[in-house]
Design a protein around this motif. Structure first.
Motif, PDB file in Angstrom:
ATOM      1  N   LEU A 297       0.829  -1.203   0.000  1.00  0.00           N
ATOM      2  CA  LEU A 297       0.000   0.000   0.000  1.00  0.00           C
ATOM      3  C   LEU A 297       0.864   1.254   0.000  1.00  0.00           C
ATOM      4  O   LEU A 297       0.608   2.208  -0.743  1.00  0.00           O
ATOM      5  N   LEU A 298       1.932   1.218   0.813  1.00  0.00           N
ATOM      6  CA  LEU A 298       2.839   2.378   0.861  1.00  0.00           C
ATOM      7  C   LEU A 298       3.473   2.609  -0.499  1.00  0.00           C
ATOM      8  O   LEU A 298       3.513   3.737  -1.008  1.00  0.00           O
ATOM      9  N   LEU A 299       3.951   1.512  -1.128  1.00  0.00           N
ATOM     10  CA  LEU A 299       4.575   1.636  -2.447  1.00  0.00           C
ATOM     11  C   LEU A 299       3.596   2.202  -3.456  1.00  0.00           C
ATOM     12  O   LEU A 299       3.936   3.093  -4.241  1.00  0.00           O
ATOM     13  N   ALA A 300       2.342   1.711  -3.432  1.00  0.00           N
ATOM     14  CA  ALA A 300       1.358   2.175  -4.400  1.00  0.00           C
ATOM     15  C   ALA A 300       1.077   3.658  -4.209  1.00  0.00           C
ATOM     16  O   ALA A 300       0.972   4.411  -5.183  1.00  0.00           O
ATOM     17  N   LEU A 301       0.975   4.108  -2.947  1.00  0.00           N
ATOM     18  CA  LEU A 301       0.668   5.518  -2.716  1.00  0.00           C
ATOM     19  C   LEU A 301       1.844   6.409  -3.115  1.00  0.00           C
ATOM     20  O   LEU A 301       1.641   7.468  -3.724  1.00  0.00           O
ATOM     21  N   VAL A 302       3.078   5.962  -2.790  1.00  0.00           N
ATOM     22  CA  VAL A 302       4.240   6.746  -3.213  1.00  0.00           C
ATOM     23  C   VAL A 302       4.295   6.789  -4.737  1.00  0.00           C
ATOM     24  O   VAL A 302       4.546   7.845  -5.345  1.00  0.00           O
ATOM     25  N   GLY A 303       4.028   5.666  -5.380  1.00  0.00           N
ATOM     26  CA  GLY A 303       4.034   5.619  -6.836  1.00  0.00           C
ATOM     27  C   GLY A 303       2.981   6.537  -7.431  1.00  0.00           C
ATOM     28  O   GLY A 303       3.243   7.257  -8.404  1.00  0.00           O
ATOM     29  N   ALA A 304       1.777   6.540  -6.841  1.00  0.00           N
ATOM     30  CA  ALA A 304       0.717   7.401  -7.359  1.00  0.00           C
ATOM     31  C   ALA A 304       1.100   8.866  -7.212  1.00  0.00           C
ATOM     32  O   ALA A 304       0.923   9.668  -8.139  1.00  0.00           O
ATOM     33  N   ALA A 305       1.667   9.228  -6.041  1.00  0.00           N
ATOM     34  CA  ALA A 305       2.075  10.624  -5.837  1.00  0.00           C
ATOM     35  C   ALA A 305       3.168  11.010  -6.820  1.00  0.00           C
ATOM     36  O   ALA A 305       3.194  12.128  -7.345  1.00  0.00           O
ATOM     37  N   TYR A 306       4.076  10.057  -7.110  1.00  0.00           N
ATOM     38  CA  TYR A 306       5.150  10.337  -8.065  1.00  0.00           C
ATOM     39  C   TYR A 306       4.575  10.543  -9.471  1.00  0.00           C
ATOM     40  O   TYR A 306       5.019  11.428 -10.210  1.00  0.00           O
ATOM     41  N   LEU A 307       3.578   9.742  -9.834  1.00  0.00           N
ATOM     42  CA  LEU A 307       3.020   9.817 -11.180  1.00  0.00           C
ATOM     43  C   LEU A 307       2.330  11.152 -11.441  1.00  0.00           C
ATOM     44  O   LEU A 307       2.386  11.668 -12.549  1.00  0.00           O
ATOM     45  N   VAL A 308       1.648  11.693 -10.428  1.00  0.00           N
ATOM     46  CA  VAL A 308       0.869  12.908 -10.691  1.00  0.00           C
ATOM     47  C   VAL A 308       1.618  14.172 -10.289  1.00  0.00           C
ATOM     48  O   VAL A 308       1.029  15.238 -10.271  1.00  0.00           O
ATOM     49  N   ARG A 309       2.926  14.058  -9.981  1.00  0.00           N
ATOM     50  CA  ARG A 309       3.646  15.260  -9.560  1.00  0.00           C
ATOM     51  C   ARG A 309       3.685  16.256 -10.720  1.00  0.00           C
ATOM     52  O   ARG A 309       3.664  15.881 -11.892  1.00  0.00           O
ATOM     53  N   ARG A 310       3.756  17.535 -10.380  1.00  0.00           N
ATOM     54  CA  ARG A 310       3.826  18.589 -11.391  1.00  0.00           C
ATOM     55  C   ARG A 310       5.234  18.642 -11.943  1.00  0.00           C
ATOM     56  O   ARG A 310       6.189  18.832 -11.200  1.00  0.00           O
ATOM     57  N   ARG A 311       5.388  18.467 -13.233  1.00  0.00           N
ATOM     58  CA  ARG A 311       6.730  18.529 -13.819  1.00  0.00           C
ATOM     59  C   ARG A 311       7.098  19.985 -14.078  1.00  0.00           C
ATOM     60  O   ARG A 311       6.416  20.684 -14.802  1.00  0.00           O
ATOM     61  N   ARG A 312       8.229  20.404 -13.496  1.00  0.00           N
ATOM     62  CA  ARG A 312       8.642  21.810 -13.646  1.00  0.00           C
ATOM     63  C   ARG A 312       9.181  22.060 -15.051  1.00  0.00           C
ATOM     64  O   ARG A 312       8.971  23.117 -15.622  1.00  0.00           O
ATOM     65  N   ASP A 313       9.884  21.058 -15.591  1.00  0.00           N
ATOM     66  CA  ASP A 313      10.561  21.295 -16.864  1.00  0.00           C
ATOM     67  C   ASP A 313       9.596  21.182 -18.053  1.00  0.00           C
ATOM     68  O   ASP A 313       9.787  21.838 -19.068  1.00  0.00           O
ATOM     69  N   ALA A 314       8.577  20.360 -17.920  1.00  0.00           N
ATOM     70  CA  ALA A 314       7.710  20.109 -19.062  1.00  0.00           C
ATOM     71  C   ALA A 314       6.695  21.235 -19.236  1.00  0.00           C
ATOM     72  O   ALA A 314       6.078  21.672 -18.276  1.00  0.00           O
ATOM     73  N   SER A 315       6.514  21.686 -20.420  1.00  0.00           N
ATOM     74  CA  SER A 315       5.564  22.706 -20.862  1.00  0.00           C
ATOM     75  C   SER A 315       5.329  23.793 -19.823  1.00  0.00           C
ATOM     76  O   SER A 315       4.285  23.911 -19.259  1.00  0.00           O
TER      77      SER A 315
END
Lengths: 196, 114
Positions: free
Chosen positions: A178-196
């Motif tokens: 569960l911890l891995l999944a939540l960390v992974g989800a937070a990583y996936l939706v993070r705001r990318r500073r460099d992109a667009s």
């Protein structure tokens, strides 16, 4: 004089004999009410044209299923169902609906051509399942009224989860998962500073 | 099922394992129809949650009517944890797809199609 006895004192001469005693039939009445809630709102979740209505149908279905858990004597699971599903997963889904509000497919079921085979497949499977369920006797299972009273499950569940000879290892494994999944989800939706 | 004089009254009044399994089957089929008919990825997620709930209802019913107490409930709690993880990751993926394509219609997302 307590309130219940006072009430019965007032009510019983007026209604005496006219109101049937429903105590014995209470589990059956509860079952049908909760089943109606769960099934009706699940069907609403399946066919509601707007995705928000489907999400609300899903919420009512969660409450109905939680009630059925309570009727089956799983008190802990009934409350966990409301906390995790209604308080967590449903909120996530509603956020998903809000954040993707501009997408065309919010309206969901534009093409009736894809709906007819889906409903047909569902109805066929349901008929097959119903026949299979009501033809089997599941090793002579007894009706609910003949079972012993259910015991509170919370303490027993806690012991089962933390006993090394029972479910300690799967319990810790699912915690890490569960911890891995939540960390992974937070990583996936993070705001990318460099992109667009 | 035991033969009785009043089949309908017995069906309505004597709630047994069959009734709960039948409710689970209806919920499962509603979830299946949702997954198959909806085009929005969020709608498909709603159907998946219905299917997981149906499976959990069956587990708890077998727990109550079966010989081994608590086993089904423990399994249902594990299913609950996996469902929570799955919903979080699925929505993260959906939001990413929406960010890059402005669309969550699963009929339109076909980049990986061979």
């Amino acid at each position: 004089m307590g309130l219940p006895s006072l009430a019965s004192l007032v009510v019983s001469p007026v209604l005496g004999g006219m109101v049937p005693d429903l105590t014995a039939a209470m589990p059956a009445i509860l079952f049908w009410v909760l089943t109606g809630l769960a099934v009706g709102s699940a069907i609403m979740a399946a066919i509601a044209p707007r995705i928000v209505h489907a999400a609300f149908g899903l919420m009512a279905a969660f409450f109905g299923v939680a009630g059925l858990y309570a009727l089956l004597g799983s008190d802990f699971l009934a409350l966990t169902q409301i906390i995790v599903y209604v308080g967590g997963i449903l909120i996530l889904i509603v956020f998903g609906v809000l954040l993707t509000g501009r997408a065309k497919s919010q309206l969901g079921l534009e093409k009736p051509s894809s709906r007819v085979p889906a409903v047909l497949a569902g109805a066929l499977l349901l008929a097959g399942l119903m026949i299979a369920i009501f033809r089997s006797d599941f090793g002579g299972s007894r009706p609910m009224a003949e079972l012993p009273e259910p015991k509170a499950t919370t303490a027993a569940l806690g012991r089962a989860f933390l006993a090394t000879d029972q479910y300690l290892f799967p319990f810790e494994l699912v915690s890490v998962f569960l911890l891995l999944a939540l960390v992974g989800a937070a990583y996936l939706v993070r705001r990318r500073r460099d992109a667009s | 099922m035991t033969p009785v004089s009043l089949p309908l009254a017995s069906f309505l009044g004597d709630i047994g394992l069959h009734h709960f399994l039948a409710v689970g089957a209806v919920l499962f089929c509603a979830g299946l129809v949702t997954v198959l008919a909806r085009r929005s990825a969020v709608g498909i997620l709603i159907g998946l949650e219905l299917i997981l709930n149906a499976a959990n209802l069956n587990l708890v019913a077998f727990d109550r009517f079966g010989p081994a107490p608590l086993r089904g409930t423990v399994f249902a709690i594990f299913v609950l944890a996996v469902a929570a993880a799955e919903a979080a990751v699925a929505l993260a993926i959906i939001l990413n797809v929406f960010d890059s394509r402005d669309e969550i219609d699963v009929d339109e997302i076909t980049s990986l199609k061979g």
